[in-house]
Scaffold this motif. Structure first.
Motif, PDB file in Angstrom:
ATOM      1  N   ARG A  78      10.838   7.001   4.248  1.00  0.00           N
ATOM      2  CA  ARG A  78       9.858   6.059   3.692  1.00  0.00           C
ATOM      3  C   ARG A  78      10.241   4.611   4.007  1.00  0.00           C
ATOM      4  N   LEU A  82       8.218   1.855   6.395  1.00  0.00           N
ATOM      5  CA  LEU A  82       7.767   0.571   5.852  1.00  0.00           C
ATOM      6  C   LEU A  82       8.393  -0.627   6.560  1.00  0.00           C
ATOM      7  N   GLY A 216       9.622  -6.808  -2.689  1.00  0.00           N
ATOM      8  CA  GLY A 216       8.473  -7.352  -3.419  1.00  0.00           C
ATOM      9  C   GLY A 216       8.739  -8.644  -4.158  1.00  0.00           C
ATOM     10  N   LYS A 220       6.267 -10.203  -0.555  1.00  0.00           N
ATOM     11  CA  LYS A 220       6.173  -9.239   0.546  1.00  0.00           C
ATOM     12  C   LYS A 220       7.230  -8.180   0.300  1.00  0.00           C
ATOM     13  N   LEU A 221       7.016  -6.988   0.869  1.00  0.00           N
ATOM     14  CA  LEU A 221       7.972  -5.919   0.586  1.00  0.00           C
ATOM     15  C   LEU A 221       9.379  -6.338   1.016  1.00  0.00           C
ATOM     16  N   LEU A 282       8.861   2.541  -4.764  1.00  0.00           N
ATOM     17  CA  LEU A 282       8.132   2.187  -3.531  1.00  0.00           C
ATOM     18  C   LEU A 282       6.652   2.554  -3.639  1.00  0.00           C
ATOM     19  N   ASP A 283       6.354   3.666  -4.323  1.00  0.00           N
ATOM     20  CA  ASP A 283       4.935   4.016  -4.544  1.00  0.00           C
ATOM     21  C   ASP A 283       4.204   2.863  -5.221  1.00  0.00           C
ATOM     22  N   THR A 286       3.945  -0.393  -2.997  1.00  0.00           N
ATOM     23  CA  THR A 286       3.036  -0.296  -1.850  1.00  0.00           C
ATOM     24  C   THR A 286       1.628   0.143  -2.275  1.00  0.00           C
ATOM     25  N   SER A 287       1.402   0.224  -3.580  1.00  0.00           N
ATOM     26  CA  SER A 287       0.061   0.621  -4.032  1.00  0.00           C
ATOM     27  C   SER A 287      -0.919  -0.521  -3.748  1.00  0.00           C
ATOM     28  N   GLU A 288      -2.188  -0.132  -3.591  1.00  0.00           N
ATOM     29  CA  GLU A 288      -3.188  -1.111  -3.168  1.00  0.00           C
ATOM     30  C   GLU A 288      -3.242  -2.312  -4.124  1.00  0.00           C
TER      31      GLU A 288
END
Ligand code: PLP
Length: 405
Positions: A78, A82, A216, A220-221, A282-283, A286-288
């Motif tokens: 994952r 990413l 985050g 940004k991630l 991470l879910d 990275t969720s909308e």
């Protein structure tokens, strides 16, 4: 009296947490604007993280790194999906991630005799001896010298000096895209890009040290994404395990083959429960719309801080990228931290004069307002001002019920 070795100056006993708040032993509740020093990115008690932990703990807590475990495999895959084509090493903390990156850099540069490391003034990379050797602050280093030799420090945001320092002996350059402990200093994109160019020309590796600013925190991630960079390694930790100890190093695929079985290891690294928690983290990240909301919250906080900066002469500067924020004062930040706590808000310092804010990424607008009101009141009481000014504000507050924090 505590039986714990006193390497921290602390008095509060935190017994529980929910959302952006923690509760102490006496039942007092605090708004946590430090998020457990950047660990509780999703606040306290995130339902999905908790459920992932419970599920994995029921199945398998530990089986050793002599065997594969599926959550660690999934998490590595994952992280790579990413970021960029890479191999991932898991450990248990930020300092261990840096320590691993140092070893990998030395290992990769070994045949070419590249043993030197470059870091920056005001950097903080951790407390173990290798990471400490890359940490600039004298008071952390001096009692433990001699440290690892061959570390050179460059001034921040000075490409000329960097070009003079990075050379054929440099194994790697470690840079925090936003310095945390060093006072929340945002590296300009041109500085990071320039460093990447210098490293490429010199054959040195560039390590984006994102233990504090990654995942985050900056909106940004990965913080390196602000500069459109392709680092050779990335270090991660703090929020990765959702509160469980987990660190990671991403090593660019082309160079990862230089690292062989036996070169490094960790008994606990990639623990399946921590890895399952990280997948849930991470879910969420990275969720909308998640990062757009972080940006929105960051703008609200920044706007409010700018207003306070105009109102209170004690504020020298507000610096921020996303929800990683530093407020520099003319005087000491410690009285501000103390005053905030008296107003039911936890925050932390970065150096002597900077208030460091790392609220949960899911912080609510009304919590931002509560924080700003508390800071306004604390600054009105004279905290953060240079000494003489603080005294005169205190004198003028006499009889008004205001105390200097
Ligand atoms: N690197 C950076 C940029 C940090 O901010 C920290 C901790 O604050 C570390 C490394 C060390 O992390 P840990 O305390 O998890 O060892």
């Amino acid at each position: 009296m505590s039986a714990l070795l006193s390497v921290y100056d602390r008095d509060l006993v935190i017994v529980s947490g929910k959302g952006a708040r923690v509760t102490d032993q006496e039942g007092r509740t605090y708004l946590d604007f430090a998020a457990g020093i950047g660990v509780n990115g999703l606040g306290y008690g995130d339902r999905k993280v908790l459920s992932a932990i419970r599920k994995q703990a029921d199945r398998l807590i530990h089986a050793s790194n002599l065997y594969h475990n599926q959550p660690a495999e999934d998490l590595a895959e994952r992280l790579v999906a990413l970021s960029f084509p890479a191999k991932v090493f898991f450990c248990n903390s930020g300092t261990e991630a840096v320590e691993a990156a140092i070893k990998f850099a030395r290992r990769i540069g070994h045949e070419q005799g590249r043993t030197e490391l470059v870091a920056f003034e005001r950097s903080f990379h951790g407390r173990t001896l290798g990471a400490l050797s890359l940490t600039w602050t004298e008071k952390y280093r001096a009692p433990f010298e001699p440290l690892v030799p061959g570390v050179r420090f460059c001034p921040w945001d000075d490409l000329k000096q960097a070009a003079l320092t990075i050379g054929p002996k440099t194994a790697a350059v470690f840079v925090e895209p936003v310095q945390g402990e060093g006072g929340v200093r945002v590296a300009p994109a041109e500085f990071l890009q320039g460093l990447a160019d210098i490293c490429r020309d010199a054959g040195a590796l560039l390590v984006s040290e994102e233990v504090q600013c990654g995942l985050g925190r900056t909106g940004k991630l990965f913080a390196y994404q602000h500069a459109n960079l392709r680092p050779d390694m990335v270090t991660l930790a703090k929020p990765l395990g959702g509160g469980l100890p987990l660190g990671a190093v991403l090593v660019r695929e082309e160079i990862a083959s230089a690292i062989a079985v036996g070169d490094h290891g960790s008994t606990f690294g990639g623990n399946p429960v921590a890895a399952a928690a990280a997948m849930a983290v991470l879910d969420r990240l990275t969720s909308e719309g998640f990062m757009a909301k972080v940006e929105k919250r960051a703008r609200a906080l920044r706007r409010g801080l700018n207003v306070l900066a105009r109102k209170h002469p004690a504020v020298v500067q507000v610096r921020s990228l996303g929800l990683m924020v530093g407020v520099e004062f003319r005087g000491k930040a410690a009285p501000v931290v103390k005053g905030l706590r008296e107003h039911g808000v936890l925050a932390t310092r970065a150096g002597d004069n900077v208030l460091r804010l790392l609220p949960p990424l899911v912080i609510k607008q009304k919590d931002i307002r509560q924080f700003l009101e508390a800071l306004d009141a604390v600054l009105a009481n004279g905290a953060g001002a240079a000494d003489a000014e603080a005294e005169s504000i205190a004198a003028s507050m006499k009889g008004t019920g205001g105390a200097v924090a």
